[in-house]
Motif scaffolding. Sequence first.
Motif, PDB file in Angstrom:
ATOM      1  N   GLU B 273     -28.135  18.437   8.626  1.00 28.81           N
ATOM      2  CA  GLU B 273     -28.969  17.247   8.828  1.00 28.81           C
ATOM      3  C   GLU B 273     -30.159  17.252   7.872  1.00 28.81           C
ATOM      4  N   LEU B 294     -30.841  -1.613  10.559  1.00 30.72           N
ATOM      5  CA  LEU B 294     -30.686  -0.185  10.354  1.00 30.72           C
ATOM      6  C   LEU B 294     -29.270   0.278  10.727  1.00 30.72           C
ATOM      7  N   LYS B 295     -28.747  -0.333  11.783  1.00 29.34           N
ATOM      8  CA  LYS B 295     -27.396   0.032  12.241  1.00 29.34           C
ATOM      9  C   LYS B 295     -26.368  -0.157  11.136  1.00 29.34           C
ATOM     10  N   GLU B 298     -26.682   2.649   8.759  1.00 32.20           N
ATOM     11  CA  GLU B 298     -26.176   3.872   9.388  1.00 32.20           C
ATOM     12  C   GLU B 298     -24.658   3.906   9.373  1.00 32.20           C
ATOM     13  N   GLU B 299     -24.074   2.727   9.626  1.00 35.28           N
ATOM     14  CA  GLU B 299     -22.613   2.677   9.652  1.00 35.28           C
ATOM     15  C   GLU B 299     -22.055   3.017   8.271  1.00 35.28           C
ATOM     16  N   ALA B 301     -23.471   4.885   6.013  1.00 36.90           N
ATOM     17  CA  ALA B 301     -23.652   6.321   5.797  1.00 36.90           C
ATOM     18  C   ALA B 301     -22.586   7.115   6.542  1.00 36.90           C
ATOM     19  N   ASN B 302     -22.341   6.740   7.787  1.00 37.45           N
ATOM     20  CA  ASN B 302     -21.364   7.470   8.601  1.00 37.45           C
ATOM     21  C   ASN B 302     -19.964   7.389   8.036  1.00 37.45           C
ATOM     22  N   GLN B 307     -25.568  10.843   4.646  1.00 38.43           N
ATOM     23  CA  GLN B 307     -26.762  10.812   5.478  1.00 38.43           C
ATOM     24  C   GLN B 307     -27.664   9.650   5.114  1.00 38.43           C
ATOM     25  N   LEU B 308     -28.400   9.223   6.113  1.00 39.09           N
ATOM     26  CA  LEU B 308     -29.303   8.108   5.922  1.00 39.09           C
ATOM     27  C   LEU B 308     -30.661   8.625   5.459  1.00 39.09           C
ATOM     28  N   CYS B 310     -34.611   7.111   3.426  1.00 36.11           N
ATOM     29  CA  CYS B 310     -35.374   5.879   3.266  1.00 36.11           C
ATOM     30  C   CYS B 310     -36.592   6.065   2.363  1.00 36.11           C
ATOM     31  N   ILE B 320     -37.537   5.157  11.043  1.00 40.67           N
ATOM     32  CA  ILE B 320     -36.780   6.364  10.728  1.00 40.67           C
ATOM     33  C   ILE B 320     -37.734   7.563  10.733  1.00 40.67           C
ATOM     34  N   ARG B 324     -36.594  12.117   6.730  1.00 40.92           N
ATOM     35  CA  ARG B 324     -35.581  11.420   5.938  1.00 40.92           C
ATOM     36  C   ARG B 324     -36.189  10.625   4.777  1.00 40.92           C
TER      37      ARG B 324
END
Lengths: 262, 408
Positions: B273, B294-295, B298-299, B301-302, B307-308, B310, B320, B324
Amino acid sequence: MNIVVCIKQVPGTSEVNIDPETGNLLRSGIDSKMNPYDLFALETALRIKERKGGLIKVITMGPLHARDVIKEAYMMGADEGYLLSDKVFAGSDVLATSYTLSQGINKIKPFDLIICGKQTTDGDTAQVGPETAEFLNIPHIANVLNILKIRDNELIVEMDMPNTVEIAKINIPCLLTVDKDIYDPRLPSFLKKISTRDKKIEIFNFKDLRDKNKKKYGLDGSPTQVEKVFPPKVDKNKEKWTGDSRDLGEKIAKELKNLKFI
Amino acid sequence: MATLKVNQGKVTPKTANELIDICPFGAIDEENGKLIINSNCKMCKICVKKGPKGVIELVEDKKIKKVNKREWKGITVYVDHVEGEIHPVTYELIGKAKELAKKVDYPVYCLFIGNDIKEKAKNLLEYGVDEVFVYDYKELNYFRIEPYTLAFEDFINKLKPSIILVGATTTGRSLAPRVAARFRTGLTADCTILDIQKNTDLIQIRPAYGGNIMAKIKTTNSRPQLATVRYKVMDAASKCENISGRVTSLEIDSSKFNSNIEVIKITKKEKEENISEADIVVAVGKAIKNEDDLKMAEELANILGGQLACTRPIIENGLIEPKRQIGLSGRTVKPKLIITLGISGSVQFIAGMNSSEYIFAINKDPEAAIFNIAHYSIVGDIFEIVPDLIEEIKKQKDIELKECIGIS
């Protein structure tokens, strides 16, 4: 505990460029320094000595000016330094280097533990440690992240595997290659610099080694041959994409797949 | 094998300096007017080819015993695994091995060393391997250097493969050098290009000096020729319809599997992480206004396994967590891939990610500073592009999955 640490002098910078017309390497100065990964190996040895007592010997192979890295090791706290230097060793690849090192280490016996950095910054092979262990006929563990226990006849260490961390017990004598960040390397001490200014550095030539078969050293002892060196192809063009967002999404996905990110 | 000879008679201050400068490895020294080749020499022969004529000469040694290359045949891929779970680099090496084998009419073998692996060995045949050789013993359950090297040695003695490809994984980087040293043969690490000559010499190209130069390396007079290759460098073999290969168990006296190493415990690594260590990073900037925005990031990145991260303003709105943040006041990242979403590219931010291998930047403003350093500058609205991108990636992954399980 008697500990041998293998160190190497490497160019001060990995910034090398190639003259596009002549194909020659252009080095920015001839600055050199101790391979940064070796600092972690030496620090590991110093920590073990602090806990268990003992003697730390550093050994390197290279031209005479490689003495500088031994001096640097003295400034960090190494007890004895040895340099393998001879024109017979010229042109050594991984195999010949490892063999020469193993011959040198045999001259400075006894040892309980040999510690190497994970790799060097010039060759980048990470192979000399394991090959040296083979020539010395001792077990090795590579990529050691942590030393958990030190006993008289064995060590318990943590090793880094692709998706796991393994805890393993290894009998002494053995060789470890340690990962960076195992411990924070200390800075060279000014007081030690002064007190070790005239400290002896023993030099081993070819004739000092037990195996006198020249075919095992230098170029003759090196099965791999560098045929040529050249600059890496710069194929990363800068591209600008505009247009409809749906097309762009698809275009990006395709490129990510081409580049093997998907 | 050849050596370099210095004709001291031809050494002048001028030629000496020229040669010292020309040597990329600092292997030429001057001592009392004489030129000496020191142990830094890598035999690149630049001094012979490009230096002042006749000062340094190449002298061939005729007495060297030549290896009989015809006694060594086939390309072997070492099956990298942890407790029987095969590392995907193996399929990539099989792909390369098949391509090379075709050129010289060699068979492709796999060497599988482990415990309870015979069933898994059969699966390898689907990738067009001619023969999978298996050492299946309970002593080989965990990777321990001595027993694995012993099995490897036994295999080489029995099969005499000309070329052995090993994944540059933690295991491979430990095992391959041990084997190479035992046979006193050549091993080239982290090859990025492999090819083969008619005389079966493997052409190995690898980066050195942190990737600043490339070296072309050959193992011309010893066998087997060993090379390691990192994961995601070669293309994986695809599955074949007709399976013609077979699995062969090799016997070895298991009482010889002594080891000075005992594996006590294996723990799965916690998911990384730390954005500084990530291979793939998706970074967002001020364009992200709320949780829903943000979602979407994140999607992305996933789905890429990344990884997310900023820019600083996002940290300031508390969207965030601070660890990060990329940039001078945050962390420096050097991923293989970074996709920046709606980031204009302040000097502070760029300083923290400029050395990423591939930079994809998406931004509405065609003049955004981030485009000065991006490899792919995509002008457009992230809220339109990213949802499509996610959908396309899902599609691509679906295709791959289907190929994997044999539906096309």
